[in-house]
Scaffold this motif. Structure first.
Motif, PDB file in Angstrom:
ATOM      1  N   GLY A  63       0.825  -1.199   0.000  1.00  0.00           N
ATOM      2  CA  GLY A  63       0.000   0.000   0.000  1.00  0.00           C
ATOM      3  C   GLY A  63       0.863   1.254   0.000  1.00  0.00           C
ATOM      4  N   VAL A  64       0.472   2.233  -0.793  1.00  0.00           N
ATOM      5  CA  VAL A  64       1.205   3.504  -0.845  1.00  0.00           C
ATOM      6  C   VAL A  64       0.229   4.629  -0.517  1.00  0.00           C
ATOM      7  N   VAL A  65       0.414   5.239   0.651  1.00  0.00           N
ATOM      8  CA  VAL A  65      -0.467   6.317   1.103  1.00  0.00           C
ATOM      9  C   VAL A  65       0.035   7.644   0.559  1.00  0.00           C
ATOM     10  N   TYR A  73       6.186  15.708  -6.538  1.00  0.00           N
ATOM     11  CA  TYR A  73       6.768  14.922  -5.446  1.00  0.00           C
ATOM     12  C   TYR A  73       6.142  13.534  -5.411  1.00  0.00           C
ATOM     13  N   TYR A  74       4.816  13.489  -5.479  1.00  0.00           N
ATOM     14  CA  TYR A  74       4.109  12.225  -5.351  1.00  0.00           C
ATOM     15  C   TYR A  74       4.234  11.381  -6.612  1.00  0.00           C
ATOM     16  N   VAL A  93      -0.865  -0.741  -4.425  1.00  0.00           N
ATOM     17  CA  VAL A  93      -2.221  -0.257  -4.171  1.00  0.00           C
ATOM     18  C   VAL A  93      -2.133   1.193  -3.701  1.00  0.00           C
ATOM     19  N   LEU A  94      -2.663   2.119  -4.489  1.00  0.00           N
ATOM     20  CA  LEU A  94      -2.612   3.538  -4.131  1.00  0.00           C
ATOM     21  C   LEU A  94      -3.725   3.844  -3.133  1.00  0.00           C
ATOM     22  N   ILE A 119       3.293  -0.889   4.062  1.00  0.00           N
ATOM     23  CA  ILE A 119       2.725   0.395   3.634  1.00  0.00           C
ATOM     24  C   ILE A 119       3.846   1.426   3.549  1.00  0.00           C
ATOM     25  N   ILE A 120       3.845   2.167   2.452  1.00  0.00           N
ATOM     26  CA  ILE A 120       4.756   3.300   2.282  1.00  0.00           C
ATOM     27  C   ILE A 120       3.947   4.576   2.423  1.00  0.00           C
TER      28      ILE A 120
END
Length: 320
Positions: A63-65, A73-74, A93-94, A119-120
């Protein structure tokens, strides 16, 4: 929902044999294979990949928060993560958050329920204490310097490049600098570093009158320049948080036949390259790659990448 035990009863063979047939393993007789496959076809059985992954202890989901995707940046970090994840066989998974701590806590609880292997957090509204506490349920990586907190992190060293940019600005006899930021000083470590670098070079804090926050897009840059003009503020320089943002500010001045202030962008975007804007490259693609590697490792460590102030000739920046 049908499972392998149901298939075993209907086919007359053991669950272990059914599992071997489904997973194309050896040591299954032709009669057993035909009987099991007949039941599978008749009942349109589809294996539960989630259950299968959990039985192996891995989902291969990361997961990438991220609060949004409007700022480079994102997108830079996501591109780095994706480029590393695909060849490693992981799914990304965004997880949008808009800095909502309750939403981010829900994602952490999904990590606890094994929906993700890790999770990142590209950025977060939740506290670092909460992130540290949830590491017992899976790997958690943040994309900023966590200081003394024991948590994995991949981040860019910004302060030296900010100092270099402001020192160059001072050498150009710049006095009034408008600073455009995504978030206020009280909310963002990046904004705090920007203020610190400015104060160290100029000997005083940035002017609140020339500060604009909530700036993330070209349109925001254009609107910030309009706001400065409508408030009779004429900065010598605009220090923006993106080349596209600087390009937007520049365009406002050009559209209204006004002198264009000196400009410094960030993220080394195509717009900055075409306009010869001085910029800061934070190497976010590399940060994303490193964040992914930390997420799938068994280590808790922190790695950083140097950013770079890129000086270009601005002589054509105000041309129409």
């Amino acid at each position: 929902m049908m499972n392998i035990h149901d298939i075993a009863k209907l086919s007359g063979y053991s669950a272990a044999t059914v599992s071997r047939v489904i997973n194309c393993r050896k040591y299954v007789s032709d009669n057993a294979k035909l009987a099991v496959q007949k039941v599978i076809k008749e009942y349109d059985y589809v294996p539960n990949d989630v259950a299968r992954d959990l039985s192996k202890g891995k989902t291969h989901n990361i997961g990438v928060v991220m609060p949004h995707t409007k700022h480079p940046y994102y997108t830079g970090i996501i591109n780095g993560i994706m480029d590393a994840a695909f060849p490693a066989g992981y799914r990304i998974v965004l997880l949008p958050s808009m800095y909502n701590a309750d939403v981010e806590m829900n994602y952490l609880n999904r990590l606890r329920r094994k929906a993700y292997d890790a999770i990142i957090f590209t950025s977060h509204g939740i506290s670092l204490e909460d992130l540290v506490n949830y590491q017992t349920y899976g790997s958690i990586v943040c994309c900023h310097d966590p200081g003394n907190y024991k948590i994995s992190a991949a981040y860019t060293e910004r302060i030296d490049s900010y100092l270099a940019a402001f020192k160059w600005a001072k050498e150009q006899n710049v006095h009034d600098v408008s600073i455009l930021l995504s978030r206020d000083f009280t909310l963002s470590a990046t904004s705090q570093l920007t203020r610190k670098a400015f104060s160290d070079v100029f000997g005083h804090a940035p002017s609140n009158d020339l500060l604009r926050t909530g700036i993330v897009t070209y349109e925001d840059g254009y609107a910030s320049a309009r706001s400065l003009h409508e408030n009779n503020q004429t900065p010598d320089m605009i220090f923006s948080n993106g080349d596209d943002i600087a390009a937007g500010a520049r365009q406002f001045y050009l559209d209204n036949n006004l002198p264009v202030p000196m400009l410094i962008g960030q993220e080394n975007q195509l717009s900055g390259q075409l306009l010869n804007l001085p910029t800061i490259d934070h190497n976010f693609h590399e940060i994303g790659r490193l964040a992914f590697e930390l997420a799938i490792s068994d280590e808790t460590k922190q790695v950083s990448v140097e950013s770079k102030f890129i000086l270009r000739n601005q002589k054509d920046c105000s041309d129409s």
